[in-house]
Motif scaffolding. Structure first.
Motif, PDB file in Angstrom:
ATOM      1  N   VAL A  54       1.005  -1.414   0.122  1.00 39.69           N
ATOM      2  CA  VAL A  54      -0.309   0.033  -0.227  1.00 39.69           C
ATOM      3  C   VAL A  54       0.612   1.165  -0.067  1.00 39.69           C
ATOM      4  CG1 VAL A  54      -0.022  -0.015   2.523  1.00 39.69           C
ATOM      5  CG2 VAL A  54      -1.852   1.244   1.372  1.00 39.69           C
ATOM      6  N   VAL A  55       0.573   2.406  -0.802  1.00 38.95           N
ATOM      7  CA  VAL A  55       0.803   3.578  -0.733  1.00 38.95           C
ATOM      8  C   VAL A  55      -0.191   4.551  -0.663  1.00 38.95           C
ATOM      9  CG1 VAL A  55       3.253   2.698  -2.125  1.00 38.95           C
ATOM     10  CG2 VAL A  55       0.784   3.675  -3.443  1.00 38.95           C
ATOM     11  N   GLY A  56       0.628   6.280  -0.352  1.00 45.08           N
ATOM     12  CA  GLY A  56      -0.009   6.928  -0.799  1.00 45.08           C
ATOM     13  C   GLY A  56      -0.172   7.669  -1.715  1.00 45.08           C
ATOM     14  N   GLY A  57      -0.555   9.003  -2.082  1.00 47.03           N
ATOM     15  CA  GLY A  57      -0.959   9.818  -3.417  1.00 47.03           C
ATOM     16  C   GLY A  57       0.230  10.007  -2.880  1.00 47.03           C
ATOM     17  N   ASP A  58       1.072  10.399  -2.343  1.00 47.90           N
ATOM     18  CA  ASP A  58       2.468  10.925  -2.358  1.00 47.90           C
ATOM     19  C   ASP A  58       3.175   9.997  -3.363  1.00 47.90           C
ATOM     20  OD1 ASP A  58       2.548   9.454   0.021  1.00 47.90           O
ATOM     21  OD2 ASP A  58       4.028   9.829   0.341  1.00 47.90           O
ATOM     22  N   GLU A  83      -3.996   9.630   1.550  1.00 46.32           N
ATOM     23  CA  GLU A  83      -2.687   9.711   2.822  1.00 46.32           C
ATOM     24  C   GLU A  83      -0.968   9.221   2.313  1.00 46.32           C
ATOM     25  OE1 GLU A  83      -4.506   6.549   5.130  1.00 46.32           O
ATOM     26  OE2 GLU A  83      -6.029   5.982   4.150  1.00 46.32           O
ATOM     27  N   LYS A  84      -0.668   9.292   3.425  1.00 50.82           N
ATOM     28  CA  LYS A  84       0.958   9.225   2.410  1.00 50.82           C
ATOM     29  C   LYS A  84       1.546   8.227   2.782  1.00 50.82           C
ATOM     30  CE  LYS A  84       1.506  14.020   5.030  1.00 50.82           C
ATOM     31  NZ  LYS A  84       2.537  14.930   5.455  1.00 50.82           N
ATOM     32  N   THR A  85       2.653   7.993   2.096  1.00 55.55           N
ATOM     33  CA  THR A  85       3.654   6.955   1.875  1.00 55.55           C
ATOM     34  C   THR A  85       3.764   6.192   3.463  1.00 55.55           C
ATOM     35  OG1 THR A  85       3.343   6.401  -0.148  1.00 55.55           O
ATOM     36  CG2 THR A  85       4.900   5.368   0.991  1.00 55.55           C
ATOM     37  N   PHE A  86       4.082   5.380   3.570  1.00 56.56           N
ATOM     38  CA  PHE A  86       4.926   4.875   4.929  1.00 56.56           C
ATOM     39  C   PHE A  86       6.420   5.431   4.803  1.00 56.56           C
ATOM     40  CE2 PHE A  86       8.607   2.242   6.598  1.00 56.56           C
ATOM     41  CZ  PHE A  86       7.867   1.535   8.354  1.00 56.56           C
ATOM     42  N   THR A 104       9.385   6.904  12.173  1.00 56.49           N
ATOM     43  CA  THR A 104       8.530   5.873  11.961  1.00 56.49           C
ATOM     44  C   THR A 104       7.572   6.864  12.142  1.00 56.49           C
ATOM     45  OG1 THR A 104      10.276   4.037  13.508  1.00 56.49           O
ATOM     46  CG2 THR A 104       7.651   2.955  11.684  1.00 56.49           C
ATOM     47  N   GLU A 105       6.810   6.749  10.604  1.00 59.18           N
ATOM     48  CA  GLU A 105       5.126   7.056  10.072  1.00 59.18           C
ATOM     49  C   GLU A 105       5.038   6.050   9.322  1.00 59.18           C
ATOM     50  OE1 GLU A 105       5.744  10.855   8.252  1.00 59.18           O
ATOM     51  OE2 GLU A 105       6.990  11.606   9.772  1.00 59.18           O
ATOM     52  N   LEU A 106       3.719   5.352  10.441  1.00 54.08           N
ATOM     53  CA  LEU A 106       3.550   4.608   9.655  1.00 54.08           C
ATOM     54  C   LEU A 106       2.438   4.589   8.775  1.00 54.08           C
ATOM     55  CD1 LEU A 106       2.637   1.750  12.302  1.00 54.08           C
ATOM     56  CD2 LEU A 106       4.242   1.240  11.199  1.00 54.08           C
ATOM     57  N   ASN A 107       1.804   6.120   8.628  1.00 50.72           N
ATOM     58  CA  ASN A 107       0.686   6.257   7.947  1.00 50.72           C
ATOM     59  C   ASN A 107      -0.176   5.641   7.550  1.00 50.72           C
ATOM     60  OD1 ASN A 107       1.604   9.000   8.311  1.00 50.72           O
ATOM     61  ND2 ASN A 107       2.990   9.035   6.373  1.00 50.72           N
ATOM     62  N   VAL A 108      -0.048   5.143   5.564  1.00 53.13           N
ATOM     63  CA  VAL A 108      -0.635   4.279   5.282  1.00 53.13           C
ATOM     64  C   VAL A 108      -1.124   2.798   5.400  1.00 53.13           C
ATOM     65  CG1 VAL A 108      -1.066   5.032   3.158  1.00 53.13           C
ATOM     66  CG2 VAL A 108       0.822   4.040   3.254  1.00 53.13           C
ATOM     67  N   LEU A 109       0.207   2.273   6.572  1.00 55.32           N
ATOM     68  CA  LEU A 109       0.826   0.912   6.603  1.00 55.32           C
ATOM     69  C   LEU A 109      -0.143   0.608   8.231  1.00 55.32           C
ATOM     70  CD1 LEU A 109       4.408  -0.098   6.370  1.00 55.32           C
ATOM     71  CD2 LEU A 109       2.275  -0.756   5.041  1.00 55.32           C
ATOM     72  N   GLY A 110      -0.760   2.029   8.906  1.00 53.60           N
ATOM     73  CA  GLY A 110      -1.257   1.514  10.680  1.00 53.60           C
ATOM     74  C   GLY A 110      -2.279   1.062   9.683  1.00 53.60           C
ATOM     75  N   ASP A 111      -3.314   1.195   8.536  1.00 52.30           N
ATOM     76  CA  ASP A 111      -4.329   0.256   9.608  1.00 52.30           C
ATOM     77  C   ASP A 111      -4.265  -0.816   7.527  1.00 52.30           C
ATOM     78  OD1 ASP A 111      -4.736   2.587   7.382  1.00 52.30           O
ATOM     79  OD2 ASP A 111      -6.926   3.069   7.638  1.00 52.30           O
ATOM     80  N   GLN A 134       1.692  -9.503  12.535  1.00 58.26           N
ATOM     81  CA  GLN A 134      -0.268  -9.370  12.365  1.00 58.26           C
ATOM     82  C   GLN A 134      -0.385  -9.430  10.973  1.00 58.26           C
ATOM     83  OE1 GLN A 134      -2.399  -6.562  14.360  1.00 58.26           O
ATOM     84  NE2 GLN A 134      -4.171  -7.981  13.538  1.00 58.26           N
ATOM     85  N   VAL A 135       0.447  -8.580  10.244  1.00 58.67           N
ATOM     86  CA  VAL A 135      -0.564  -8.577   8.784  1.00 58.67           C
ATOM     87  C   VAL A 135       0.829  -9.681   8.023  1.00 58.67           C
ATOM     88  CG1 VAL A 135       0.131  -7.038   6.392  1.00 58.67           C
ATOM     89  CG2 VAL A 135      -0.452  -5.873   8.341  1.00 58.67           C
ATOM     90  N   GLN A 136       1.872  -9.888   8.181  1.00 51.67           N
ATOM     91  CA  GLN A 136       2.219 -11.036   7.517  1.00 51.67           C
ATOM     92  C   GLN A 136       1.229 -12.181   7.931  1.00 51.67           C
ATOM     93  OE1 GLN A 136       6.131 -10.088  10.422  1.00 51.67           O
ATOM     94  NE2 GLN A 136       6.872  -9.559   8.394  1.00 51.67           N
TER      95      GLN A 136
END
Length: 212
Positions: A54-58, A83-86, A104-111, A134-136
């Motif tokens: 997942v990535v953000g629009g940036d 949203e912003k990219t990790f 560490t800015e999780l941004n889109v990886l947060g959820d 958890q995601v893994q």
């Protein structure tokens, strides 16, 4: 390389921004992420691979175009435009083995919900890049058929904040790839020989400890 199954490699990992500082140089924000470099590296050896991330629009379109040009299918790459990219920033020490996480800015990886497209099912190999354990684990559980080999990377950040989840995920994989500092933290042993015994008892049949 030709795989026996239609899909050779499925990579699930961050497609992200990094800022790196070492005793020998420093970068500003650059394209990084485990998923990015796993896919690009693997493209030198295999023609059929998929990525889930997942990535953000940036995130720069030219990097997505580069991945496609290397034969990486991106149907599983979510783009959240608003949203912003990790982003991860770290400082490496003189030995280049140990590092300090600065930001560490999780941004889109947060959820991040790792949705596996139907076309991605049946991969022969699964590479789990550095993501929350958890995601893994969700990725493994969402595959209709277990791959021949499941390899996984992780880092000290997840050992600090999600150790129990990490240990549960380690029970499901074949290969764990970590560095010496992470091996010592995960095992509680300074000797890498002793550390390897402790970690392999957690689940991985094969352990790769990198020097750096």
């Amino acid at each position: 390389q030709t795989c026996a199954l239609p899909i050779c490699l499925l990579t699930v990992g961050s497609v992200a921004f990094d800022a790196i500082e070492t005793p020998f140089g420093k970068t500003d924000k650059i394209v990084g992420g485990a998923g990015t470099f796993i896919a690009l590296s693997a493209s030198n050896f295999i023609k059929d691979q998929r990525i889930v991330s997942v990535v953000g629009g940036d995130f720069p379109q030219e990097t997505l175009d580069l991945l496609r040009s290397k034969g990486v299918a991106l149907e599983g790459l979510q783009i959240k435009q608003d949203e912003k990219t990790f982003f991860w920033s770290g400082r490496y020490h003189n030995d280049m083995n140990s590092r300090d996480t600065l930001v560490t800015e999780l941004n889109v990886l947060g959820d991040f919900d790792p949705i596996i497209p139907d076309a991605y099912q049946g991969a022969e190999y699964l590479m789990l890049g550095n993501l929350s354990p958890q995601v893994q684990r969700q990725v493994i559980e969402r595959l209709t058929k277990r791959p021949k080999l499941i390899a996984m990377d992780t880092m000290n950040f997840w050992m600090d904040i999600a150790l129990d989840d990490l240990k549960e995920t380690l029970k499901l994989i074949d290969v764990l790839i970590i560095n010496d500092e992470e091996a010592r933290q995960l095992s509680g042993e300074y000797s890498l020989v002793k550390a390897s015994r402790v970690i392999r008892a957690m689940g991985p049949k094969t352990l790769i400890i990198k020097k750096g």
